[in-house]
Design a protein around this motif. Sequence first.
Motif, PDB file in Angstrom:
ATOM      1  N   THR A  53      -5.614   2.680  -9.078  1.00 32.12           N
ATOM      2  CA  THR A  53      -4.721   1.566  -8.745  1.00 32.12           C
ATOM      3  C   THR A  53      -3.502   1.586  -9.657  1.00 32.12           C
ATOM      4  O   THR A  53      -3.442   2.333 -10.622  1.00 32.12           O
ATOM      5  CB  THR A  53      -5.459   0.223  -8.895  1.00 32.12           C
ATOM      6  OG1 THR A  53      -5.922   0.086 -10.246  1.00 32.12           O
ATOM      7  CG2 THR A  53      -6.643   0.134  -7.945  1.00 32.12           C
ATOM      8  N   GLY A  54      -2.551   0.753  -9.353  1.00 26.79           N
ATOM      9  CA  GLY A  54      -1.354   0.637 -10.183  1.00 26.79           C
ATOM     10  C   GLY A  54      -0.186   1.409  -9.595  1.00 26.79           C
ATOM     11  O   GLY A  54      -0.260   1.992  -8.511  1.00 26.79           O
ATOM     12  N   ASP A  55       0.927   1.397 -10.328  1.00 24.44           N
ATOM     13  CA  ASP A  55       2.144   2.058  -9.867  1.00 24.44           C
ATOM     14  C   ASP A  55       2.014   3.582  -9.832  1.00 24.44           C
ATOM     15  O   ASP A  55       2.546   4.240  -8.942  1.00 24.44           O
ATOM     16  CB  ASP A  55       3.329   1.679 -10.771  1.00 24.44           C
ATOM     17  CG  ASP A  55       3.721   0.230 -10.609  1.00 24.44           C
ATOM     18  OD1 ASP A  55       3.401  -0.357  -9.548  1.00 24.44           O
ATOM     19  OD2 ASP A  55       4.335  -0.323 -11.544  1.00 24.44           O
ATOM     20  N   HIS A  56       1.352   4.131 -10.812  1.00 28.99           N
ATOM     21  CA  HIS A  56       1.189   5.585 -10.897  1.00 28.99           C
ATOM     22  C   HIS A  56      -0.296   5.915 -11.108  1.00 28.99           C
ATOM     23  O   HIS A  56      -0.705   6.263 -12.221  1.00 28.99           O
ATOM     24  CB  HIS A  56       2.026   6.159 -12.038  1.00 28.99           C
ATOM     25  CG  HIS A  56       3.477   5.837 -11.929  1.00 28.99           C
ATOM     26  ND1 HIS A  56       4.289   6.439 -11.000  1.00 28.99           N
ATOM     27  CD2 HIS A  56       4.258   4.957 -12.601  1.00 28.99           C
ATOM     28  CE1 HIS A  56       5.511   5.961 -11.108  1.00 28.99           C
ATOM     29  NE2 HIS A  56       5.515   5.048 -12.074  1.00 28.99           N
ATOM     30  N   PRO A  57      -1.095   5.828 -10.032  1.00 35.92           N
ATOM     31  CA  PRO A  57      -2.529   6.058 -10.192  1.00 35.92           C
ATOM     32  C   PRO A  57      -2.840   7.501 -10.573  1.00 35.92           C
ATOM     33  O   PRO A  57      -2.225   8.435 -10.071  1.00 35.92           O
ATOM     34  CB  PRO A  57      -3.118   5.706  -8.825  1.00 35.92           C
ATOM     35  CG  PRO A  57      -1.985   5.844  -7.873  1.00 35.92           C
ATOM     36  CD  PRO A  57      -0.731   5.544  -8.650  1.00 35.92           C
TER      37      PRO A  57
END
Length: 168
Positions: A53-57
């Motif tokens: 998850t997140g902006d840059h998994p």
Amino acid sequence: MFIKWIRESQIAAGILTIIRLYVGYSWITAGYGKLTGGFDASGFLQGAVANATGDHPAVQAWWASFLEGIAIPNAGLFSFLVSWGELLVGLGLILGCLTTAAAFFGIFMNFSFLFSGTVSTNAQMVLLTFFILIAGFNAGKIGLDRYVIPFIRKQSKGRFSSGESIAS
């Protein structure tokens, strides 16, 4: 030219033996440590899913889905497979026995670890293992493959020489 050299040269066989021993030692020590240390893959698998998850998994969604749907519910099986897989891959590479198969399963595990967001020494081991795979028989020539592979070839040739098919 390089492919021919790595598959046929005695010098390449010697260099590949050193690479094979290094990679095999890395696998066998990791597997032994897991077997004797009570390894449980659950935390690693859950950590990999959390990294999806997140902006840059660090972990791709399709791999996280596989981990959530198959690996985590069967974490005990995966713990067993990883521990014994690492030990057996290491043993195969060190002994030079079924070297290509051991290298294939080793690279398969390395890519699984990389897909799970762990870099560590996995990228280096993938690179070294590619040389072993490309070399084929020559990688295990200074090892038990010198005896095992001709025996397997002889057995399979004798079995299928009478016109019997694999499907029979």
